[in-house]
Design a protein around this motif. Sequence first.
Motif, PDB file in Angstrom:
ATOM      1  N   GLY A  28       0.824  -1.222   0.000  1.00 23.57           N
ATOM      2  CA  GLY A  28       0.000   0.000   0.000  1.00 23.57           C
ATOM      3  C   GLY A  28       0.848   1.258   0.000  1.00 23.57           C
ATOM      4  O   GLY A  28       0.569   2.202   0.738  1.00 23.57           O
ATOM      5  N   ASN A  30       1.452   3.353  -2.581  1.00 23.94           N
ATOM      6  CA  ASN A  30       1.198   4.355  -3.622  1.00 23.94           C
ATOM      7  C   ASN A  30       0.695   5.673  -3.050  1.00 23.94           C
ATOM      8  O   ASN A  30       0.673   6.690  -3.731  1.00 23.94           O
ATOM      9  CB  ASN A  30       0.202   3.826  -4.658  1.00 23.94           C
ATOM     10  N   ILE A  33       0.726   6.959   4.255  1.00 27.10           N
ATOM     11  CA  ILE A  33       1.876   6.654   5.104  1.00 27.10           C
ATOM     12  C   ILE A  33       2.857   5.715   4.396  1.00 27.10           C
ATOM     13  O   ILE A  33       4.076   5.865   4.519  1.00 27.10           O
ATOM     14  CB  ILE A  33       1.367   6.047   6.434  1.00 27.10           C
ATOM     15  N   ARG A  53      -2.157  -2.592  -5.174  1.00 23.44           N
ATOM     16  CA  ARG A  53      -3.180  -3.290  -5.953  1.00 23.44           C
ATOM     17  C   ARG A  53      -3.425  -2.628  -7.316  1.00 23.44           C
ATOM     18  O   ARG A  53      -3.910  -3.273  -8.232  1.00 23.44           O
ATOM     19  CB  ARG A  53      -4.489  -3.369  -5.172  1.00 23.44           C
ATOM     20  N   ASP A  75      -2.775  -7.533  -4.584  1.00 22.82           N
ATOM     21  CA  ASP A  75      -4.106  -7.243  -4.038  1.00 22.82           C
ATOM     22  C   ASP A  75      -4.292  -8.141  -2.822  1.00 22.82           C
ATOM     23  O   ASP A  75      -4.453  -9.363  -2.957  1.00 22.82           O
ATOM     24  CB  ASP A  75      -5.185  -7.517  -5.091  1.00 22.82           C
ATOM     25  N   LEU A  76      -4.288  -7.527  -1.658  1.00 23.82           N
ATOM     26  CA  LEU A  76      -4.388  -8.300  -0.413  1.00 23.82           C
ATOM     27  C   LEU A  76      -5.770  -8.910  -0.215  1.00 23.82           C
ATOM     28  O   LEU A  76      -5.962  -9.728   0.678  1.00 23.82           O
ATOM     29  CB  LEU A  76      -4.030  -7.409   0.781  1.00 23.82           C
ATOM     30  N   ASN A 102       1.934  -2.415   5.540  1.00 25.26           N
ATOM     31  CA  ASN A 102       1.329  -1.106   5.795  1.00 25.26           C
ATOM     32  C   ASN A 102      -0.092  -0.963   5.265  1.00 25.26           C
ATOM     33  O   ASN A 102      -0.906  -0.252   5.851  1.00 25.26           O
ATOM     34  CB  ASN A 102       2.225  -0.027   5.155  1.00 25.26           C
ATOM     35  N   TYR A 178     -12.927  -2.944  11.921  1.00 23.23           N
ATOM     36  CA  TYR A 178     -11.590  -2.343  11.733  1.00 23.23           C
ATOM     37  C   TYR A 178     -10.744  -2.593  12.984  1.00 23.23           C
ATOM     38  O   TYR A 178      -9.585  -3.019  12.891  1.00 23.23           O
ATOM     39  CB  TYR A 178     -11.727  -0.840  11.476  1.00 23.23           C
ATOM     40  N   LYS A 182      -7.141  -4.552  13.420  1.00 27.05           N
ATOM     41  CA  LYS A 182      -5.926  -3.884  13.908  1.00 27.05           C
ATOM     42  C   LYS A 182      -5.405  -4.539  15.184  1.00 27.05           C
ATOM     43  O   LYS A 182      -4.203  -4.529  15.446  1.00 27.05           O
ATOM     44  CB  LYS A 182      -6.202  -2.385  14.107  1.00 27.05           C
ATOM     45  N   GLY A 211      -0.753   6.996  14.812  1.00 26.34           N
ATOM     46  CA  GLY A 211      -1.613   8.002  15.441  1.00 26.34           C
ATOM     47  C   GLY A 211      -2.695   8.387  14.460  1.00 26.34           C
ATOM     48  O   GLY A 211      -3.269   7.524  13.788  1.00 26.34           O
ATOM     49  N   SER A 213      -3.577  10.492  11.022  1.00 22.76           N
ATOM     50  CA  SER A 213      -2.814  11.012   9.887  1.00 22.76           C
ATOM     51  C   SER A 213      -3.734  11.457   8.761  1.00 22.76           C
ATOM     52  O   SER A 213      -4.737  10.814   8.469  1.00 22.76           O
ATOM     53  CB  SER A 213      -1.883   9.894   9.391  1.00 22.76           C
ATOM     54  N   THR A 215      -4.626  11.256   5.516  1.00 24.90           N
ATOM     55  CA  THR A 215      -4.416  10.390   4.342  1.00 24.90           C
ATOM     56  C   THR A 215      -5.775  10.077   3.724  1.00 24.90           C
ATOM     57  O   THR A 215      -6.803  10.609   4.160  1.00 24.90           O
ATOM     58  CB  THR A 215      -3.754   9.059   4.763  1.00 24.90           C
ATOM     59  N   ASP A 216      -5.755   9.141   2.785  1.00 26.57           N
ATOM     60  CA  ASP A 216      -7.013   8.743   2.131  1.00 26.57           C
ATOM     61  C   ASP A 216      -7.785   7.691   2.930  1.00 26.57           C
ATOM     62  O   ASP A 216      -8.796   7.187   2.468  1.00 26.57           O
ATOM     63  CB  ASP A 216      -6.722   8.134   0.747  1.00 26.57           C
ATOM     64  N   ARG A 219     -11.567   7.582   3.358  1.00 25.02           N
ATOM     65  CA  ARG A 219     -12.336   7.751   2.118  1.00 25.02           C
ATOM     66  C   ARG A 219     -13.767   7.236   2.254  1.00 25.02           C
ATOM     67  O   ARG A 219     -14.645   7.645   1.516  1.00 25.02           O
ATOM     68  CB  ARG A 219     -11.618   7.088   0.940  1.00 25.02           C
TER      69      ARG A 219
HETATM   70  N1  NAP Z   1      -4.398   7.547   8.609  1.00 26.80           N
HETATM   71  C1  NAP Z   1      -4.555   7.286   9.884  1.00 26.80           C
HETATM   72  O1  NAP Z   1      -4.999   8.145  10.670  1.00 26.80           O
HETATM   73  C2  NAP Z   1      -4.223   5.927  10.421  1.00 26.80           C
HETATM   74  C3  NAP Z   1      -4.428   5.709  11.785  1.00 26.80           C
HETATM   75  C4  NAP Z   1      -4.125   4.463  12.320  1.00 26.80           C
HETATM   76  C5  NAP Z   1      -3.606   3.475  11.514  1.00 26.80           C
HETATM   77  N2  NAP Z   1      -3.434   3.702  10.183  1.00 26.80           N
HETATM   78  C6  NAP Z   1      -2.918   2.599   9.369  1.00 26.80           C
HETATM   79  O2  NAP Z   1      -1.897   3.056   8.520  1.00 26.80           O
HETATM   80  C7  NAP Z   1      -1.835   2.232   7.355  1.00 26.80           C
HETATM   81  C8  NAP Z   1      -1.739   3.099   6.113  1.00 26.80           C
HETATM   82  O3  NAP Z   1      -2.951   3.834   6.007  1.00 26.80           O
HETATM   83  P1  NAP Z   1      -3.030   5.286   5.360  1.00 26.80           P
HETATM   84  O4  NAP Z   1      -3.554   6.184   6.389  1.00 26.80           O
HETATM   85  O5  NAP Z   1      -1.788   5.626   4.641  1.00 26.80           O
HETATM   86  O6  NAP Z   1      -4.235   5.031   4.335  1.00 26.80           O
HETATM   87  P2  NAP Z   1      -4.374   5.276   2.756  1.00 26.80           P
HETATM   88  O7  NAP Z   1      -3.817   6.595   2.389  1.00 26.80           O
HETATM   89  O8  NAP Z   1      -5.796   4.982   2.459  1.00 26.80           O
HETATM   90  O9  NAP Z   1      -3.440   4.135   2.152  1.00 26.80           O
HETATM   91  C9  NAP Z   1      -3.805   2.789   2.264  1.00 26.80           C
HETATM   92  C10 NAP Z   1      -3.051   1.975   1.238  1.00 26.80           C
HETATM   93  O10 NAP Z   1      -3.509   0.617   1.327  1.00 26.80           O
HETATM   94  C11 NAP Z   1      -3.816   0.180   0.010  1.00 26.80           C
HETATM   95  N3  NAP Z   1      -4.780  -0.907  -0.044  1.00 26.80           N
HETATM   96  C12 NAP Z   1      -6.085  -0.898   0.303  1.00 26.80           C
HETATM   97  N4  NAP Z   1      -6.660  -2.082   0.013  1.00 26.80           N
HETATM   98  C13 NAP Z   1      -5.688  -2.869  -0.524  1.00 26.80           C
HETATM   99  C14 NAP Z   1      -5.647  -4.180  -1.047  1.00 26.80           C
HETATM  100  N5  NAP Z   1      -6.741  -4.942  -1.128  1.00 26.80           N
HETATM  101  N6  NAP Z   1      -4.464  -4.655  -1.512  1.00 26.80           N
HETATM  102  C15 NAP Z   1      -3.359  -3.894  -1.493  1.00 26.80           C
HETATM  103  N7  NAP Z   1      -3.332  -2.636  -1.031  1.00 26.80           N
HETATM  104  C16 NAP Z   1      -4.487  -2.127  -0.554  1.00 26.80           C
HETATM  105  C17 NAP Z   1      -4.342   1.422  -0.686  1.00 26.80           C
HETATM  106  O11 NAP Z   1      -4.359   1.247  -2.088  1.00 26.80           O
HETATM  107  P3  NAP Z   1      -5.331   2.157  -3.020  1.00 26.80           P
HETATM  108  O12 NAP Z   1      -4.727   3.533  -3.042  1.00 26.80           O
HETATM  109  O13 NAP Z   1      -5.309   1.471  -4.336  1.00 26.80           O
HETATM  110  O14 NAP Z   1      -6.685   2.150  -2.369  1.00 26.80           O
HETATM  111  C18 NAP Z   1      -3.315   2.425  -0.206  1.00 26.80           C
HETATM  112  O15 NAP Z   1      -2.147   2.288  -0.953  1.00 26.80           O
HETATM  113  C19 NAP Z   1      -3.078   1.332   7.408  1.00 26.80           C
HETATM  114  O16 NAP Z   1      -2.706   0.042   7.861  1.00 26.80           O
HETATM  115  C20 NAP Z   1      -3.963   2.005   8.440  1.00 26.80           C
HETATM  116  O17 NAP Z   1      -4.810   1.102   9.121  1.00 26.80           O
HETATM  117  C21 NAP Z   1      -3.718   4.904   9.627  1.00 26.80           C
END
Ligand code: NAP
Length: 320
Positions: A28, A30, A33, A53, A75-76, A102, A178, A182, A211, A213, A215-216, A219
Amino acid sequence: MRQRTRMTERWTADKIGDLRGRTAVITGANTGIGFETAKVLAERGATVVLACRDTAKAEAAAVRIGGAVTTLRLDLASLTSVRQAADDLRTRHPRLDLLINNAGIMIPPYGRTEDGFELQFGVNHLGHFALTGLLLDLLLEVPGSRIVTVSSNGHKRGDLHVDDLMWERRKYRRMAAYAQSKLANLLFTYELQRRLAATGARTIAVAAHPGGSRTDLMRHSPLHNRLGTNRLLAPVVSKLVQDARLSALTTLRAAIDPSARGGDYYGPDGWGEWTGFPVHVESTARSHDLDLQRWLWTESERLTRVTYPISEQTPAKEQA
Ligand SMILES: NC(=O)c1ccc[n+]([C@@H]2O[C@H](COP(=O)([O-])OP(=O)(O)OC[C@H]3O[C@@H](n4cnc5c(N)ncnc54)[C@H](OP(=O)(O)O)[C@@H]3O)[C@@H](O)[C@H]2O)c1
């Protein structure tokens, strides 16, 4: 259990040295984080594989990062794709230093993976469980290699529904699903670390959480997104979320800090672990429940049909 690092010992990306010769795979990567983590590792000279993916998004991200960055289709939500990705990777990169689990999804509408698993548990936990198991032999060959899995503050509200992991008998609650996934990330990390240690491996398993962040990830929650951009709420929001580049530091510390030990868990040092710089943090008592860890491990091997090349048993020479 380890003490929190004192606030004065702020850990930043400046502490990361030359990573030339090391290969890192980040799922993940692209966006969000994962992207920021990949960028820093590539800037320090690592060979970085963006396991994503969507190949077009991954290639665009690789161009934005530059350096020795390649992409891998993963693709997970499909065990076939996970197996294919592991095969492709071992053909292209016989040496693997770092696997960063990630990728994640948060509170999507109820859905199932290609193999019939509840979507969040399938992607966030089972997909990574399978990928790690399929790549573990490569990691075991590299002393000091690491598996970093990204969890969340959300694990604190998590419960593992051992009687109904896939939400087939109870009303689907997106946030609880969720949180379950986690919590599973941590149960997996601690069990993996215990097995690695029992095998005498020099590979370690470490966890991190970012914490809050920007990000997307939200969504699937337009309300959260609206609140996040509301100017009146900005002072509160700034205590709860930070830029992805700063959030990525917890992952980077887990991946790189030479003082990290197997089973460590890193999160931000600010109020409620929402923002700030990476320090050791504690996860819930439930995440340290040995019976739950063992149960999840056995169930994950059964569901994914991936058997790890390590067991709970201490090697024969250590038993003698
Ligand atoms: N943002 C926060 O506040 C926060 C807080 C706590 C924990 N986290 C954790 O941090 C990690 C990164 O999240 P993020 O905030 O960076 O979110 P993000 O911007 O939505 O990025 C998530 C990534 O996971 C990929 N992904 C989703 N489904 C997938 C699949 N089936 N196969 C492969 N890749 C897949 C997405 O790909 P696409 O772009 O193609 O959808 C994207 O690259 C996650 O594990 C999340 O639980 C985030």
